[in-house]
Design a protein around this motif. Structure first.
Motif, short mmCIF file in Angstrom:
data_model
loop_
_atom_site.label_atom_id
_atom_site.label_comp_id
_atom_site.label_asym_id
_atom_site.label_seq_id
_atom_site.Cartn_x
_atom_site.Cartn_y
_atom_site.Cartn_z
N TYR A 85 0.83 -1.21 0.00
CA TYR A 85 0.00 0.00 0.00
C TYR A 85 0.86 1.26 0.00
N LEU A 140 -6.76 7.20 -0.54
CA LEU A 140 -8.10 6.61 -0.55
C LEU A 140 -8.25 5.56 -1.65
N ILE A 141 -7.86 5.88 -2.86
CA ILE A 141 -8.08 4.98 -3.99
C ILE A 141 -7.26 3.71 -3.85
N ASN A 142 -6.03 3.81 -3.34
CA ASN A 142 -5.22 2.60 -3.14
C ASN A 142 -5.75 1.76 -1.99
N CYS A 143 -6.33 2.41 -0.99
CA CYS A 143 -6.93 1.67 0.12
C CYS A 143 -8.11 0.85 -0.37
N ILE A 144 -8.95 1.45 -1.22
CA ILE A 144 -10.12 0.74 -1.75
C ILE A 144 -9.71 -0.40 -2.67
N LEU A 145 -8.83 -0.11 -3.61
CA LEU A 145 -8.44 -1.11 -4.60
C LEU A 145 -7.66 -2.26 -3.97
N GLY A 147 -7.77 -3.18 -0.82
CA GLY A 147 -8.66 -3.95 0.03
C GLY A 147 -9.56 -4.87 -0.77
N THR A 148 -10.05 -4.40 -1.91
CA THR A 148 -10.87 -5.24 -2.78
C THR A 148 -10.06 -6.37 -3.39
N ASN A 151 -9.81 -9.14 -0.96
CA ASN A 151 -11.08 -9.59 -0.40
C ASN A 151 -11.33 -11.05 -0.79
#
Length: 325
Positions: A85, A140-145, A147-148, A151
């Protein structure tokens, strides 16, 4: 073992040189904020670029140097995700800040009768918010991507395990991995495209300006002494350096996603290439900016003087007297 040791030495040299150059900028501008006048807008950009570059060098260099010592998979799942990250955020912010620098230069150097002239005053006001926006957006965008990507809903029987040397991560099947790679690359491609366009536009403006005022310059000055030529060289070196390393790194990254089994040398090569621009860019900015170069010369001469004084003082009286006889 020998290739890993060679990579460790290269990472150590690269990180040492890059951290020294970037910390010079951070120290200079931090000291200016504390005791000096207000920073210029372009100096805020340099400070944020130096911070992002330092994060790239540390997040990529430290794990690879530990791997070169024979210590592998020393990071757990959380530590692995944190370093991946941090690497992605720092790399993206470094690119976006460099892109912001290109745009600010275009606005600053544009003639007063151009459509960019109206943005000169406004650009100086929004430089600081724009820098922080780059950090917030990519955090934010790296956290979302990321995390997905990790998943469990997206993990199938075709899930791969990528061994990065310092840790291992689980990734989805080939289609999903390619999709995530494309999503990650869209902002990068947009920034690189803008940097190429802005560099070409700046070179055009500087060349046209140079043709108009060259009769004013002294005939005794060489072509390299013209400020327009120096500015053009700085722009070309900075942008061409990033685009070159980014193109090579992108090609290897695409090959990286297509491989069934990762090779340790490829992972180390990708990290080494990704950290080349953060290690080189501060010295390009130092030697192309006369004001910053002045502080660099003062610091360098002071270090050399202190080193000579320390060497002279460490000599014993007998050694000194024997040399004078």
């Amino acid at each position: 073992m020998f290739p890993e040791l060679m990579f460790g030495i290269l990472f150590f040299i690269q990180m040492g040189i890059g951290i020294f150059g970037n910390f010079f900028f951070l120290g200079l501008y931090s000291l200016t904020l504390l005791i000096g006048p207000k920073l210029k807008p372009v100096e805020y950009i340099f400070a944020h670029l130096a911070l992002a570059n330092s994060n790239v060098l540390l997040s990529k260099g430290i794990p690879q140097m530990i791997v070169s010592l024979g210590i592998k998979n020393f990071l757990n799942h959380i530590g692995c995700k944190f370093f991946v990250y941090l690497q992605n955020v720092a790399k993206s912010v470094s690119l976006s800040i460099t892109c912001l620098l290109s745009g600010f230069q275009v606005i600053t150097i544009s003639p007063s009768n151009s459509r960019w002239a109206e943005l000169k005053i406004q650009a100086q006001k929004y430089i600081i918010p724009a820098c922080f926006l780059c950090w917030c957006f990519f955090l934010l965008i790296n956290c979302i991507l990321l995390g997905t990507m990790h998943n469990s809903r997206y993990l199938t029987n075709n899930t791969k395990i990528w061994h990065l040397g310092y840790c291992s991560i689980l990734v989805p099947d080939s289609f999903s991995a390619a999709l995530f790679a494309i999503v990650f690359s869209i902002p990068d491609f947009m920034c690189v495209g803008f940097m190429i366009w802005s560099s070409a536009y700046l070179v055009f403006l500087l060349h046209r300006h140079h043709q108009r005022v060259k009769h004013i310059h002294s005939l005794h000055l060489s072509a390299r002494a013209f400020p327009e030529i120096r500015a053009t060289q700085a722009i070309l070196i900075l942008m061409s350096t990033y685009v070159s390393f980014y193109s090579i790194n992108s090609g290897l990254s695409f090959y990286f996603f297509k491989m069934e089994k990762l090779q340790p040398w490829l992972v180390a090569t990708l990290d080494l290439l990704a950290a080349c621009f953060p290690a080189i860019s501060p010295f390009v900015l130092i030697f192309c900016d006369s004001q910053v170069l002045k502080y660099w010369d003062v610091l360098w001469h002071r270090k050399c003087s202190c080193l000579l004084c320390h060497t002279f003082a460490s000599q014993t009286p007998s050694q000194h007297s024997s040399r004078t006889l």
